[in-house]
Design a protein around this motif. Structure first.
Motif, PDB file in Angstrom:
ATOM      1  N   PHE A 239       0.695  -1.124  -0.037  1.00  0.00           N
ATOM      2  CA  PHE A 239      -0.111  -0.073  -0.022  1.00  0.00           C
ATOM      3  C   PHE A 239       0.916   1.238   0.026  1.00  0.00           C
ATOM      4  CE2 PHE A 239      -3.075  -3.093   1.193  1.00  0.00           C
ATOM      5  CZ  PHE A 239      -4.418  -2.432   0.760  1.00  0.00           C
ATOM      6  N   VAL A 240       0.395   2.159  -0.927  1.00  0.00           N
ATOM      7  CA  VAL A 240       1.387   3.361  -1.091  1.00  0.00           C
ATOM      8  C   VAL A 240       0.481   4.479   0.046  1.00  0.00           C
ATOM      9  CG1 VAL A 240       1.971   5.281  -2.467  1.00  0.00           C
ATOM     10  CG2 VAL A 240       2.008   2.921  -3.616  1.00  0.00           C
ATOM     11  N   VAL A 241       1.618   5.243   0.696  1.00  0.00           N
ATOM     12  CA  VAL A 241       1.297   6.267   1.630  1.00  0.00           C
ATOM     13  C   VAL A 241       1.571   7.471   0.793  1.00  0.00           C
ATOM     14  CG1 VAL A 241       1.301   7.208   3.812  1.00  0.00           C
ATOM     15  CG2 VAL A 241       1.515   4.717   3.470  1.00  0.00           C
ATOM     16  N   ALA A 242       0.835   8.406   0.834  1.00  0.00           N
ATOM     17  CA  ALA A 242       1.095   9.841   0.007  1.00  0.00           C
ATOM     18  C   ALA A 242       0.688  10.936   1.040  1.00  0.00           C
ATOM     19  CB  ALA A 242       0.648   9.870  -1.174  1.00  0.00           C
ATOM     20  N   LEU A 243       1.442  12.028   1.542  1.00  0.00           N
ATOM     21  CA  LEU A 243       1.050  12.845   2.017  1.00  0.00           C
ATOM     22  C   LEU A 243       0.519  14.066   1.377  1.00  0.00           C
ATOM     23  CD1 LEU A 243       1.061  13.990   5.163  1.00  0.00           C
ATOM     24  CD2 LEU A 243       3.167  15.064   4.628  1.00  0.00           C
ATOM     25  N   THR A 244      -0.582  14.499   1.574  1.00  0.00           N
ATOM     26  CA  THR A 244      -1.204  15.522   0.795  1.00  0.00           C
ATOM     27  C   THR A 244      -2.055  16.690   1.572  1.00  0.00           C
ATOM     28  OG1 THR A 244      -3.621  14.674   0.845  1.00  0.00           O
ATOM     29  CG2 THR A 244      -2.294  13.670  -1.037  1.00  0.00           C
ATOM     30  N   PHE A 245      -2.092  17.590   1.058  1.00  0.00           N
ATOM     31  CA  PHE A 245      -2.915  18.858   1.469  1.00  0.00           C
ATOM     32  C   PHE A 245      -3.895  19.592   0.789  1.00  0.00           C
ATOM     33  CE2 PHE A 245      -2.851  23.481   2.951  1.00  0.00           C
ATOM     34  CZ  PHE A 245      -2.858  23.385   4.389  1.00  0.00           C
ATOM     35  N   GLU A 246      -4.991  18.720   0.619  1.00  0.00           N
ATOM     36  CA  GLU A 246      -5.905  19.048  -0.569  1.00  0.00           C
ATOM     37  C   GLU A 246      -7.064  19.712   0.344  1.00  0.00           C
ATOM     38  OE1 GLU A 246      -7.883  15.513  -1.776  1.00  0.00           O
ATOM     39  OE2 GLU A 246      -8.595  14.896   0.253  1.00  0.00           O
ATOM     40  N   GLN A 247      -7.808  20.397  -0.871  1.00  0.00           N
ATOM     41  CA  GLN A 247      -9.038  21.164  -0.575  1.00  0.00           C
ATOM     42  C   GLN A 247     -10.342  20.507  -1.095  1.00  0.00           C
ATOM     43  OE1 GLN A 247      -8.635  25.232  -0.840  1.00  0.00           O
ATOM     44  NE2 GLN A 247     -10.477  25.816  -0.180  1.00  0.00           N
ATOM     45  N   LEU A 248     -11.309  19.909  -0.505  1.00  0.00           N
ATOM     46  CA  LEU A 248     -12.302  19.059  -1.089  1.00  0.00           C
ATOM     47  C   LEU A 248     -13.294  20.188  -1.706  1.00  0.00           C
ATOM     48  CD1 LEU A 248     -12.998  16.408   1.172  1.00  0.00           C
ATOM     49  CD2 LEU A 248     -11.578  16.388  -1.077  1.00  0.00           C
ATOM     50  N   HIS A 249     -13.586  21.371  -0.893  1.00  0.00           N
ATOM     51  CA  HIS A 249     -14.312  22.321  -1.462  1.00  0.00           C
ATOM     52  C   HIS A 249     -13.971  23.802  -0.920  1.00  0.00           C
ATOM     53  CE1 HIS A 249     -17.189  22.468   1.584  1.00  0.00           C
ATOM     54  NE2 HIS A 249     -17.087  21.181   1.644  1.00  0.00           N
ATOM     55  N   ASP A 250     -14.402  24.830  -1.379  1.00  0.00           N
ATOM     56  CA  ASP A 250     -13.840  26.086  -0.840  1.00  0.00           C
ATOM     57  C   ASP A 250     -14.008  26.626   0.614  1.00  0.00           C
ATOM     58  OD1 ASP A 250     -12.897  26.689  -3.344  1.00  0.00           O
ATOM     59  OD2 ASP A 250     -14.914  27.742  -3.801  1.00  0.00           O
ATOM     60  N   ARG A 251     -15.287  25.881   1.179  1.00  0.00           N
ATOM     61  CA  ARG A 251     -15.501  26.301   2.665  1.00  0.00           C
ATOM     62  C   ARG A 251     -15.066  25.122   3.530  1.00  0.00           C
ATOM     63  NH1 ARG A 251     -18.474  30.614   3.279  1.00  0.00           N
ATOM     64  NH2 ARG A 251     -19.797  31.427   1.703  1.00  0.00           N
ATOM     65  N   ARG A 252     -14.534  24.077   3.060  1.00  0.00           N
ATOM     66  CA  ARG A 252     -13.753  22.909   4.115  1.00  0.00           C
ATOM     67  C   ARG A 252     -12.358  23.331   4.614  1.00  0.00           C
ATOM     68  NH1 ARG A 252     -14.532  16.497   3.674  1.00  0.00           N
ATOM     69  NH2 ARG A 252     -13.408  16.039   5.392  1.00  0.00           N
ATOM     70  N   ALA A 253     -12.115  23.320   5.775  1.00  0.00           N
ATOM     71  CA  ALA A 253     -10.901  23.498   6.317  1.00  0.00           C
ATOM     72  C   ALA A 253      -9.799  22.539   5.672  1.00  0.00           C
ATOM     73  CB  ALA A 253     -10.724  23.340   7.621  1.00  0.00           C
ATOM     74  N   ARG A 254      -8.603  23.161   5.408  1.00  0.00           N
ATOM     75  CA  ARG A 254      -7.675  22.260   4.787  1.00  0.00           C
ATOM     76  C   ARG A 254      -6.821  21.857   5.976  1.00  0.00           C
ATOM     77  NH1 ARG A 254      -4.295  25.031   0.133  1.00  0.00           N
ATOM     78  NH2 ARG A 254      -4.079  23.192  -0.425  1.00  0.00           N
ATOM     79  N   HIS A 255      -6.456  20.668   5.734  1.00  0.00           N
ATOM     80  CA  HIS A 255      -5.298  19.858   6.857  1.00  0.00           C
ATOM     81  C   HIS A 255      -4.784  19.036   6.068  1.00  0.00           C
ATOM     82  CE1 HIS A 255      -7.691  16.495   7.603  1.00  0.00           C
ATOM     83  NE2 HIS A 255      -8.606  17.007   7.558  1.00  0.00           N
ATOM     84  N   LEU A 256      -3.536  18.414   6.608  1.00  0.00           N
ATOM     85  CA  LEU A 256      -2.780  17.499   6.269  1.00  0.00           C
ATOM     86  C   LEU A 256      -3.448  16.098   6.202  1.00  0.00           C
ATOM     87  CD1 LEU A 256       0.659  18.638   7.850  1.00  0.00           C
ATOM     88  CD2 LEU A 256       0.177  18.445   5.302  1.00  0.00           C
ATOM     89  N   ARG A 257      -3.325  15.519   5.068  1.00  0.00           N
ATOM     90  CA  ARG A 257      -4.278  13.837   4.886  1.00  0.00           C
ATOM     91  C   ARG A 257      -3.080  13.052   4.457  1.00  0.00           C
ATOM     92  NH1 ARG A 257      -8.386  15.493   3.134  1.00  0.00           N
ATOM     93  NH2 ARG A 257      -9.687  15.463   4.700  1.00  0.00           N
ATOM     94  N   ALA A 258      -2.887  11.940   5.100  1.00  0.00           N
ATOM     95  CA  ALA A 258      -1.935  10.926   4.525  1.00  0.00           C
ATOM     96  C   ALA A 258      -2.927   9.860   3.987  1.00  0.00           C
ATOM     97  CB  ALA A 258      -1.196  10.053   5.581  1.00  0.00           C
ATOM     98  N   ILE A 259      -2.758   9.751   2.544  1.00  0.00           N
ATOM     99  CA  ILE A 259      -3.732   8.877   1.663  1.00  0.00           C
ATOM    100  C   ILE A 259      -3.045   7.751   1.356  1.00  0.00           C
ATOM    101  CG2 ILE A 259      -4.808   8.655  -0.628  1.00  0.00           C
ATOM    102  CD1 ILE A 259      -5.392  11.383  -0.393  1.00  0.00           C
TER     103      ILE A 259
END
Length: 285
Positions: free
Chosen positions: A203-223
């Motif tokens: 399984f691959v682990v990727a660290l991201t900092f995505e924004q699902l939509h304009d009003r959702r708070a962004r935070h670090l997410r390991a996918i």
């Protein structure tokens, strides 16, 4: 005796009152010191709480919190995008205790874009061309040599050598791999060591900092994604539960492209699962 007490009663009372006064002053000083220390502790805690509140309010308004990280499993099943949480929200200082490493990850997260939310670290800058730039690099190298060096004995001779710096990607993904392994593979790893037939999955682990939509708070997410899913990732978006999840599909597309080009920039977790009876029969044949 009574005559002596009667003649010196005033002096005895004066001494007794003096002793009581000294005792009262001492007890007052002790109590006052305890009160001051208590108020000081409460004041520092109050300032800390107020600072956290103001910082949280600031990040709330900006829709940005680079101090939080979680780990999610992402997959496509029956042409539908699905994901679930493996590790709930944690503060990044609980994952990366090194404050300098935290700052590096925050800066890398700030450089992400909507089209490329994968966290990446800058490459080594090219050699400077100006005289001032070359002088600055030599000074930096000299300082690094003094700080990051150790004495070793080789062929009977002692010499100082520069220590090799840890790769930024390995230092970043190491704690994340540990978190996923702790949650998903501990028991099966023991069974594997005991000789139980197992299937191994990467399984691959990727660290991201995505924004699902304009009003959702962004935070670090390991996918976390099964490697075979990434290698055969579709071009068309599968069905999603809500429209905003299409952003996650674009994030997974970006991860798949970058993993094919630079697999060393990602983490990999080996997960073991017991072989089924059907698979064991096929393996025996």
């Amino acid at each position: 005796m009574l005559d002596y007490i009667g003649e010196n009663l005033g002096q005895i009372l004066d001494g007794l009152l003096f002793g009581l006064g000294v005792l009262a002053v001492y007890l007052g000083a002790v109590i006052t010191g305890a009160i001051v220390r208590s108020l000081g502790g409460a004041g520092s805690k109050g300032l800390t709480a107020a600072g956290r509140y103001v910082r949280g309010w600031f990040f709330y308004l900006r829709g940005d919190d680079r101090d939080i990280i979680n780990v999610t499993l992402n997959t496509i099943v029956d042409n539908r995008l699905k994901f679930d949480t493996l590790v709930a929200d944690r503060r990044i200082w609980a994952v990366w205790p090194n404050a300098y490493r935290q700052a590096m990850i925050r800066r890398a997260a700030k450089r992400t874009t909507r089209s490329n939310p994968v966290v990446s670290f800058p490459k080594e800058p090219p050699p400077p061309k100006s005289r001032l730039g070359r002088l600055r690099r030599r000074l930096n190298d000299r300082i690094h040599g003094l700080v990051a060096s150790a004495e070793v004995v080789e062929n009977g001779r002692a010499q100082r050598v520069r220590l090799m710096r840890e790769d930024d990607y390995k230092a970043c993904y190491g704690p994340l791999i540990n978190l996923v392994s702790e949650k998903c593979s501990n028991d099966n790893a023991l069974d594997l060591a005991l000789g139980r037939p197992m299937d191994e999955f990467r399984f691959v682990v990727a660290l991201t900092f995505e924004q699902l939509h304009d009003r959702r708070a962004r935070h670090l997410r390991a996918i976390v994604v099964w490697e075979e899913t990434l290698r055969n990732f579709p071009d068309e978006c599968p069905d999603v539960d809500v429209p905003e999840h299409r952003t996650r599909f674009r994030t997974l597309q970006s991860i798949a492209r970058q993993y094919r080009a630079h697999p060393e920039r990602f983490g990999v977790v080996n997960i073991w699962r017991p072989k089924t009876a059907g698979r064991m029969a096929l393996a025996a044949e």
